[in-house]
Every structure is written in structure tokens, then in C-alpha cells.
Design a protein around this motif. Structure first.
Motif, mmCIF file in Angstrom:
data_model
loop_
_atom_site.group_PDB
_atom_site.id
_atom_site.type_symbol
_atom_site.label_atom_id
_atom_site.label_comp_id
_atom_site.label_asym_id
_atom_site.label_seq_id
_atom_site.Cartn_x
_atom_site.Cartn_y
_atom_site.Cartn_z
ATOM 1 N N ARG A 152 14.537 -4.872 0.798
ATOM 2 C CA ARG A 152 15.506 -4.825 -0.281
ATOM 3 C C ARG A 152 14.871 -4.089 -1.451
ATOM 4 O O ARG A 152 13.947 -3.304 -1.268
ATOM 5 N N GLY A 153 15.369 -4.366 -2.661
ATOM 6 C CA GLY A 153 14.967 -3.540 -3.787
ATOM 7 C C GLY A 153 13.787 -4.003 -4.594
ATOM 8 O O GLY A 153 13.478 -3.406 -5.635
ATOM 9 N N SER A 154 13.070 -5.066 -4.151
ATOM 10 C CA SER A 154 11.960 -5.575 -4.963
ATOM 11 C C SER A 154 10.635 -4.887 -4.656
ATOM 12 O O SER A 154 9.605 -5.237 -5.235
ATOM 13 N N VAL A 155 10.649 -3.904 -3.743
ATOM 14 C CA VAL A 155 9.475 -3.100 -3.447
ATOM 15 C C VAL A 155 9.867 -1.638 -3.501
ATOM 16 O O VAL A 155 10.878 -1.239 -2.931
ATOM 17 N N ARG A 156 9.075 -0.848 -4.175
ATOM 18 C CA ARG A 156 9.382 0.584 -4.264
ATOM 19 C C ARG A 156 9.378 1.210 -2.882
ATOM 20 O O ARG A 156 8.499 0.933 -2.060
ATOM 21 N N GLY A 157 10.409 2.010 -2.622
ATOM 22 C CA GLY A 157 10.513 2.647 -1.311
ATOM 23 C C GLY A 157 11.261 1.799 -0.320
ATOM 24 O O GLY A 157 11.535 2.220 0.784
ATOM 25 N N GLY A 158 11.646 0.530 -0.715
ATOM 26 C CA GLY A 158 12.360 -0.365 0.190
ATOM 27 C C GLY A 158 13.832 -0.049 0.242
ATOM 28 O O GLY A 158 14.356 0.722 -0.533
ATOM 29 N N GLN A 163 0.826 -1.204 0.000
ATOM 30 C CA GLN A 163 0.000 0.000 0.000
ATOM 31 C C GLN A 163 0.863 1.258 0.000
ATOM 32 O O GLN A 163 0.609 2.206 -0.762
ATOM 33 N N ARG A 164 1.893 1.256 0.829
ATOM 34 C CA ARG A 164 2.757 2.431 0.928
ATOM 35 C C ARG A 164 3.614 2.612 -0.317
ATOM 36 O O ARG A 164 4.102 3.714 -0.588
ATOM 37 N N ALA A 165 3.802 1.527 -1.074
ATOM 38 C CA ALA A 165 4.550 1.610 -2.325
ATOM 39 C C ALA A 165 3.656 2.064 -3.475
ATOM 40 O O ALA A 165 4.119 2.201 -4.614
ATOM 41 N N GLY A 166 2.378 2.287 -3.174
ATOM 42 C CA GLY A 166 1.446 2.755 -4.191
ATOM 43 C C GLY A 166 0.842 1.661 -5.047
ATOM 44 O O GLY A 166 0.236 1.940 -6.087
ATOM 45 N N CYS A 167 0.970 0.420 -4.631
ATOM 46 C CA CYS A 167 0.408 -0.708 -5.398
ATOM 47 C C CYS A 167 -1.105 -0.801 -5.141
ATOM 48 O O CYS A 167 -1.562 -0.639 -4.012
ATOM 49 N N ARG A 168 -1.844 -1.102 -6.189
ATOM 50 C CA ARG A 168 -3.304 -1.139 -6.086
ATOM 51 C C ARG A 168 -3.906 -2.468 -6.528
ATOM 52 O O ARG A 168 -5.039 -2.791 -6.172
ATOM 53 N N ALA A 177 8.579 -12.587 -14.661
ATOM 54 C CA ALA A 177 8.103 -11.222 -14.915
ATOM 55 C C ALA A 177 9.102 -10.435 -15.755
ATOM 56 O O ALA A 177 8.732 -9.730 -16.702
ATOM 57 N N ARG A 178 10.386 -10.587 -15.442
ATOM 58 C CA ARG A 178 11.408 -9.789 -16.129
ATOM 59 C C ARG A 178 11.780 -10.352 -17.492
ATOM 60 O O ARG A 178 11.879 -9.608 -18.473
ATOM 61 N N VAL A 203 11.223 -4.875 -12.105
ATOM 62 C CA VAL A 203 10.992 -4.946 -10.656
ATOM 63 C C VAL A 203 11.906 -3.921 -9.988
ATOM 64 O O VAL A 203 13.111 -3.922 -10.227
ATOM 65 N N PRO A 204 11.366 -2.961 -9.222
ATOM 66 C CA PRO A 204 9.998 -2.883 -8.714
ATOM 67 C C PRO A 204 9.123 -1.863 -9.445
ATOM 68 O O PRO A 204 7.990 -1.629 -9.001
ATOM 69 N N ASP A 205 9.595 -1.256 -10.537
ATOM 70 C CA ASP A 205 8.839 -0.173 -11.172
ATOM 71 C C ASP A 205 7.490 -0.643 -11.713
ATOM 72 O O ASP A 205 6.459 0.020 -11.518
ATOM 73 N N ASP A 206 7.493 -1.792 -12.409
ATOM 74 C CA ASP A 206 6.248 -2.315 -12.967
ATOM 75 C C ASP A 206 5.521 -3.238 -11.999
ATOM 76 O O ASP A 206 4.289 -3.300 -11.999
ATOM 77 N N ILE A 207 6.273 -3.958 -11.222
ATOM 78 C CA ILE A 207 5.672 -4.905 -10.286
ATOM 79 C C ILE A 207 6.560 -5.061 -9.055
ATOM 80 O O ILE A 207 7.788 -5.145 -9.170
#
Length: 333
Positions: free
Chosen positions: A327-333, A177-182, A259-260, A267-271
Motif C-alpha cells: 500500500r502507500g506507507s512505503v515509497r514505491g509500494g 532497502q529498495r525504497a531507499g531507507c537507510r 509520526a504525522r 508517510v512515506p516521504d519522511d518515514i
């Protein structure tokens, strides 16, 4: 063919010119024995190749020092790390691990456990939710002490160690949620162990509470290749998810690679992806996976410490909260 002949304590005593009890005291920690006697006994033992029969000693005290590790999927990174941690802790307190593989649900598992019991194994540690409850029944009937790890059964006089999987799943939802995922998804196997179910149920419950829909996909064993299939199913949907919480790290690695490389997503920009277990591979730069760390050292210490204390009739439950490793697989991580 040469037959192995074991040297007896009496032979050592005769060679050293001391009594049989002096040999016993020499090899008993804390027992009183003169330095001269100790020297003569040790020299005789070294010359004859004598080793203390700890099994026989233990049986005289009605304990063998043998502990069964009842395991499934022992070749997976998380399970192997748990086996390593527990076996090290057992060795530190002079106990010996006997490994029983339960991947095959046939008579061989029952035969192996019965053989271990015939050797007077003192206890069993069941390392996952997969082994059938009939195995636990056999351990209880045989008078063994029990440690149950990540299982949903309660046994009198047993130590039950579980992770707070639901709470961890709720934290994963908040992270997305905090990473903006919907558009959220949960990738699970078909194994259906209590811990895997709790992660799925906790994630879905957190989303429902927030008014968010979650896509749930399940497939196969909890392995890398299952993650590939799950990613293909999820990422070919019309409403493609932008965040996937995976039941474990192996699934997550399969999801990320698919995915990649197959869908050309970033990852993580698109997913965004979160895993569970904290296996070594998730720290590799090719994954850099945000995950929940299973505290294997803490689990091992609690299990073995409990086995070294006097038995109690009451069952004891220990619940541990896994740490979220960013780590880097979530935006903002």
C-alpha cells in the motif's frame, strides 16, 4: 417460576404413532425412513418443540462435538477475525466452539478449562503464543486433540500451525532497502510471544547480514497506544529512523498517527512503515498501510479439517508464508 422441560424422543414417538427408533432414524442423516413416517415425526416434533440432544448422542459415540478455543487478546482485530473464521469452520462441520479467555493468568482460566473438559470437549485450539504451557499440559492429560497456532512448543499428536515470520521479516527489510531507507527500526511490544520474537530476530538478522544497523524498541502490550509510545521514543532520537517495521498493525497505526500528528512527518516521504496482520483498519485511507496478511481463512480450514480426520500419534507441523500487501506507507509500494 416455570421450569424448562425438555421434550423426549419418546414423547415425539407417542404423538406421531411411531417407534422410538423411527424418531432416531428421522433425525439421523442418511438413515432409512419412509416419507410418511418422516412427515409424521417432523409434525410431532414441531408441535412439541422437540430438539435432538446432540450432546447425549455424541457421548454415546465417545465424542461431544465441543471444541475449546483458548484465546488471549480476543478484542484485538486480528484475534477476533481468527475466532470468527474458526467458529464458522467448526459450525460447518457441526461442531460447537467453547470460548476460554486467558487474558487473566489466574485460577479462573484453569477452572474454565476444567469445566469444558468435564463437558467432554473433544479438542482445544490454542490461538496464540500467550496462554501458559500449563494449559496445554492440562489438555494433553485430558486426552484432548490439540491445534497449536503460532506457538513454539511441540506436542505429540498435535497439529502446529505457524507463520514463517522470519522470512516475512527479511522481505520487509528488502522492501525498505529498495525504497531507499537507510536508518531502520523495529517497533515491538513486551509481550514476547514466539511469533513477535521471530519477526524481530528475522528483521535484525537480515539487516546485520547486509551490514545495516537496526534500532529496536519494545514497550507494553501489542496495542495502538504502545505504538504511540514507541514512535515517541524512536522519533526523538538524534539519528531519527526513516523506516519502521512494526510487530503488528495496531502498533503501526499508533506509530503512523504519532509520526504525522505529533512530529509533523509525512508517510512515506519522511518515514516508511510496514505492519503485520492485515487487519481491516490498515486498509483505511487514513493509514493505507503496507502489511503482511495473516491468512486466517487458511489457518481455520487447516485446523478444523485436521480435527475432522482420525487422530494420529505423530505431531504435524504446518508453516505458512504470509503475503506482503503493498500500500502507500512505503515509497514505491
Amino acid at each position: 417460576m416455570n421450569q424448562k422441560i425438555f421434550v423426549s424422543a419418546k414423547e415425539v414417538a407417542d404423538r406421531a404413532g411411531v417407534s422410538r427408533s423411527a424418531v432416531s432414524r428421522t433425525f439421523t442423516p442418511g438413515a432409512s425412513v419412509s416419507e410418511e413416517t418422516r412427515r409424521r415425526v417432523m409434525e410431532a416434533a414441531e408441535a412439541l418443540g422437540y430438539h435432538v440432544n446432540h450432546l447425549a448422542r455424541g457421548l454415546m459415540r465417545n465424542e461431544s462435538g465441543l471444541v475449546c478455543l483458548i484465546v488471549s487478546e480476543m478484542d484485538t482485530p486480528y484475534r477476533s477475525s481468527l475466532i470468527r473464521a474458526i467458529s464458522h469452520q467448526l459450525q460447518a462441520v457441526s461442531k460447537i466452539a467453547m470460548l476460554i479467555n486467558t487474558d487473566r493468568s489466574d485460577k479462573s482460566v484453569d477452572d474454565a478449562l476444567r469445566l469444558a473438559i468435564s463437558y467432554r470437549a473433544d479438542a482445544s485450539i490454542i490461538l496464540s503464543g500467550m496462554p501458559d504451557k500449563s494449559i496445554t499440559d492440562l489438555c494433553v492429560k485430558s486426552g484432548q486433540r490439540l491445534v497449536l497456532i503460532n506457538r513454539d512448543e511441540e506436542r505429540e499428536g498435535a497439529l502446529m500451525i505457524n507463520l514463517n515470520d522470519r522470512e516475512a521479516a527479511h522481505r520487509a527489510f528488502i522492501a525498505f532497502q529498495r525504497a531507499g531507507c537507510r536508518r531502520l527500526a523495529f517497533a515491538n511490544s513486551d509481550v514476547g510471544t514466539p511469533s513477535l520474537k521471530a519477526r524481530e530476530e528475522g528483521f535484525v538478522a537480515a539487516a546485520i547480514e547486509a551490514g545495516v544497523e537496526v534500532i529496536v524498541e519494545r514497550f507494553g502490550p501489542t496495542r495502538y497506544q504502545s505504538g504511540v509510545i514507541l514512535a515517541q521514543r524512536l522519533l526523538t532520537r538524534e539519528a531519527r529512523p526513516d523506516a519502521i517495521f512494526c510487530a503488528n498493525d495496531l502498533l503501526a497505526c499508533g506509530v503512523m498517527d504519532t509520526a504525522r500528528h505529533q512530529f509533523k512527518l509525512t508517510v512515506p516521504d519522511d518515514i516508511c512503515v510496514i505492519g503485520f496482520d492485515y487487519i481491516e483498519q490498515c486498509s483505511w485511507s487514513s493509514y493505507d498501510l503496507t502489511t503482511f496478511a495473516q491468512p486466517v481463512d487458511q489457518i481455520a480450514k487447516e485446523a478444523v479439517s485436521w480435527l475432522t480426520h482420525p487422530a494420529k500419534t505423530d505431531s504435524i507441523a504446518s508453516q505458512i508464508s504470509p503475503e506482503l500487501v503493498w500500500r502507500g506507507s512505503v515509497r514505491g509500494g
